[in-house]
Scaffold this active site. Structure first.
Site, PDB file in Angstrom:
ATOM      1  N   LYS A  63       0.829  -1.219   0.000  1.00 41.72           N
ATOM      2  CA  LYS A  63       0.000   0.000   0.000  1.00 41.72           C
ATOM      3  C   LYS A  63       0.861   1.266   0.000  1.00 41.72           C
ATOM      4  O   LYS A  63       0.795   2.098   0.909  1.00 41.72           O
ATOM      5  CB  LYS A  63      -0.957  -0.001   1.190  1.00 41.72           C
ATOM      6  CG  LYS A  63      -1.956  -1.164   1.162  1.00 41.72           C
ATOM      7  CD  LYS A  63      -3.023  -1.024   2.223  1.00 41.72           C
ATOM      8  CE  LYS A  63      -4.094  -2.090   2.140  1.00 41.72           C
ATOM      9  NZ  LYS A  63      -3.652  -3.433   2.593  1.00 41.72           N
ATOM     10  N   GLY A 206      -6.885 -15.425   4.299  1.00 39.87           N
ATOM     11  CA  GLY A 206      -5.850 -15.531   5.315  1.00 39.87           C
ATOM     12  C   GLY A 206      -6.207 -16.545   6.378  1.00 39.87           C
ATOM     13  O   GLY A 206      -5.976 -17.751   6.229  1.00 39.87           O
TER      14      GLY A 206
HETATM   15  O1  C5P Z   1      -7.504 -13.444   7.530  1.00 37.18           O
HETATM   16  P1  C5P Z   1      -8.292 -12.781   6.441  1.00 37.18           P
HETATM   17  O2  C5P Z   1      -8.813 -13.741   5.394  1.00 37.18           O
HETATM   18  O3  C5P Z   1      -9.337 -11.831   6.977  1.00 37.18           O
HETATM   19  O4  C5P Z   1      -7.178 -11.894   5.687  1.00 37.18           O
HETATM   20  C1  C5P Z   1      -7.504 -10.988   4.672  1.00 37.18           C
HETATM   21  C2  C5P Z   1      -6.239 -10.308   4.170  1.00 37.18           C
HETATM   22  O5  C5P Z   1      -6.609  -9.317   3.218  1.00 37.18           O
HETATM   23  C3  C5P Z   1      -5.460  -9.587   5.260  1.00 37.18           C
HETATM   24  O6  C5P Z   1      -4.071  -9.693   4.900  1.00 37.18           O
HETATM   25  C4  C5P Z   1      -5.901  -8.145   5.142  1.00 37.18           C
HETATM   26  O7  C5P Z   1      -4.906  -7.242   5.521  1.00 37.18           O
HETATM   27  C5  C5P Z   1      -6.164  -8.034   3.645  1.00 37.18           C
HETATM   28  N1  C5P Z   1      -7.126  -6.990   3.266  1.00 37.18           N
HETATM   29  C6  C5P Z   1      -8.436  -6.927   3.751  1.00 37.18           C
HETATM   30  N2  C5P Z   1      -9.263  -5.921   3.349  1.00 37.18           N
HETATM   31  C7  C5P Z   1      -8.829  -4.983   2.498  1.00 37.18           C
HETATM   32  C8  C5P Z   1      -7.537  -5.044   1.988  1.00 37.18           C
HETATM   33  C9  C5P Z   1      -6.687  -6.074   2.395  1.00 37.18           C
HETATM   34  O8  C5P Z   1      -8.838  -7.796   4.517  1.00 37.18           O
HETATM   35  N3  C5P Z   1      -9.656  -4.046   2.092  1.00 37.18           N
END
Ligand code: C5P
Length: 231
Positions: A63, A206
């Protein structure tokens, strides 16, 4: 693109050692990894270079946002690592500088329109007299006109943003939760099948994978769900 190529696992882990162990558990099930602040600032960039050498694709979720010259030079360095995706904030100067920095490398620049933790009140506090929807739409149009390759957005926004940017840009969606799994801190979640059906190109997942008792089985189940869904 086959189903397996559309799953990006977020390596939100504290060290390159922890990430290495997760990557070996996932084996051939996962070919694409996202590295964000936590791992990038804990040895994640040399780790990313190693992943790329071993044949995996890497999404660096850094970012970026700075003066144009700094963004261009930073993007030039990331492009030399061989990463596939890099995020920048969707400010006009920043996006233009990033497009200049990637030149003819294979790096694709993704713009973050409005952070999903922001609501209209947060935008007002930051000095914007616009709603989240209005600002995201305006920034998506600007990203398209600047030659940005794709957007990171929530699956709920995919259909609307696809209408603005057309078929030429990739839409990458986090906030994915297989049916029955916990939401964690995500507020707007969608199942893999629904996100693909809505028009997402890539799913970022994640915790449902890296915190699963059997991460490989969890990732395999998502790949199967993508395969079964027509996009
Ligand atoms: O663990 P989880 O599936 O929630 O992880 C989602 C990933 O996507 C994390 O690394 C988070 O930082 C990233 N992310 C997000 N929403 C956004 C941009 C990035 O959840 N708008």
């Amino acid at each position: 693109m086959n189903a397996r190529e559309r799953l990006i696992v977020a390596l939100d882990l504290p060290s390159a050692q922890a990430a290495e162990s997760m990557v070996s558990k996932l084996g051939d099930t996962v070919g694409f990894y996202k590295i964000g602040y936590q791992l990038a600032y804990a040895g994640g960039l040399p780790f990313a270079a190693g992943l790329i050498t071993s044949g995996k694709q890497v999404f660096l979720d850094l970012k970026l946002h700075d003066i144009g010259n700094t963004v261009t030079k930073g993007v030039e360095s990331v492009a030399q690592l061989g990463a596939t995706f890099l995020t920048v904030h969707a400010y006009p100067q920043t996006m233009k500088a990033a497009v200049e920095g990637k030149k003819d490398s294979k790096l694709r620049i993704l713009a973050v329109t409005v952070l999903t933790s922001y609501d209209d009140a947060d935008l007002a506090a930051a000095g914007y007299a616009m709603s989240v929807g209005e600002l995201a739409a305006a920034r998506a149009a600007r990203a398209r006109d600047t030659g940005i390759d794709g957007l990171v957005c929530s699956a709920e926004e995919v259909a609307n943003l696809r209408g603005i940017v057309g078929p030429g840009m990739v839409l990458v969606t986090p906030g994915i939760r297989p049916a029955g799994s916990t939401r964690d801190d995500q507020k707007r979640v969608m199942t893999p099948a629904k996100a693909i059906a809505a028009g997402a190109d890539y799913l970022v997942v994640g915790r449902p994978v890296v915190e699963a008792p059997d991460p490989k089985a969890a990732a395999e189940a998502i790949v199967t769900e993508i395969e079964r869904t027509k996009s």
